[in-house]
Design a protein around this motif. Structure first.
Motif, short mmCIF file in Angstrom:
data_model
loop_
_atom_site.label_atom_id
_atom_site.label_comp_id
_atom_site.label_asym_id
_atom_site.label_seq_id
_atom_site.Cartn_x
_atom_site.Cartn_y
_atom_site.Cartn_z
N UNK A 101 -4.47 -84.08 47.39
CA UNK A 101 -3.41 -84.50 46.47
C UNK A 101 -3.47 -85.99 46.14
N UNK A 102 -3.54 -86.82 47.19
CA UNK A 102 -3.49 -88.27 46.96
C UNK A 102 -4.80 -88.96 47.32
N UNK A 103 -5.80 -88.22 47.79
CA UNK A 103 -7.13 -88.72 48.13
C UNK A 103 -7.11 -89.76 49.25
N UNK A 104 -6.09 -89.76 50.08
CA UNK A 104 -6.06 -90.71 51.19
C UNK A 104 -6.93 -90.19 52.34
N UNK A 105 -7.52 -91.11 53.07
CA UNK A 105 -8.38 -90.78 54.21
C UNK A 105 -7.50 -90.35 55.36
N UNK A 106 -7.81 -89.18 55.95
CA UNK A 106 -7.01 -88.65 57.05
C UNK A 106 -7.68 -88.80 58.40
N UNK A 107 -8.99 -88.74 58.45
CA UNK A 107 -9.71 -88.86 59.71
C UNK A 107 -11.10 -88.31 59.58
N UNK A 108 -11.83 -88.31 60.71
CA UNK A 108 -13.20 -87.80 60.70
C UNK A 108 -13.47 -87.02 61.97
N UNK A 109 -14.49 -86.19 61.91
CA UNK A 109 -14.85 -85.38 63.07
C UNK A 109 -15.68 -86.22 64.05
N UNK A 110 -15.53 -85.92 65.30
CA UNK A 110 -16.32 -86.57 66.34
C UNK A 110 -17.46 -85.65 66.72
N UNK A 111 -18.61 -85.86 66.09
CA UNK A 111 -19.74 -84.98 66.40
C UNK A 111 -20.73 -85.66 67.31
#
Length: 111
Positions: A101-111
């Motif tokens: 919706x707002x294209x804000x960064x939410x987080x990332x996966x820890x691979x």
């Protein structure tokens, strides 16, 4: 209003030193947003902290330091034909989650 209607006078002011009784209203509880800090490699249902929409995250995969180190290691070992492989493998890429919706960064996966 009618011409013959009478208006009642305003109530008298409280006497000096009068303290009004305390309010018995319950305070309104504000919603608490709990961010999911453990993003995985797949899309997830979350409530966006920026726009407060209930969304399915949009993911983008990008190369990170780990990807470049694997490619460098393959290069050092002389496996020239395998150097692009880390850039094509999801396990070597970081998955970043964004709100659609707002294209804000939410987080990332820890691979």
């Amino acid at each position: 209003m009618e011409k013959n209607a009478t208006m009642s006078p305003p109530p008298p002011p409280p006497p000096p030193g009068f303290i009004p009784p305390p309010s018995y209203e319950q305070p309104q509880a504000s919603p608490v947003i709990i961010r999911n800090l453990n993003f995985g490699p797949e899309q997830q249902h979350v409530i966006c902290p920026s726009c407060h929409a209930n969304v399915l995250t949009v993911i983008e995969r990008e190369a990170n330091m780990k990807t470049h180190l694997f490619a460098l290691g393959l290069c050092i070992l002389g496996c020239w034909c395998c150097v692009p492989c880390p850039y094509c493998m999801d396990s070597c890429l970081v998955t970043k989650h964004y709100c659609p919706s707002c294209r804000s960064y939410l987080g990332q996966s820890d691979n």
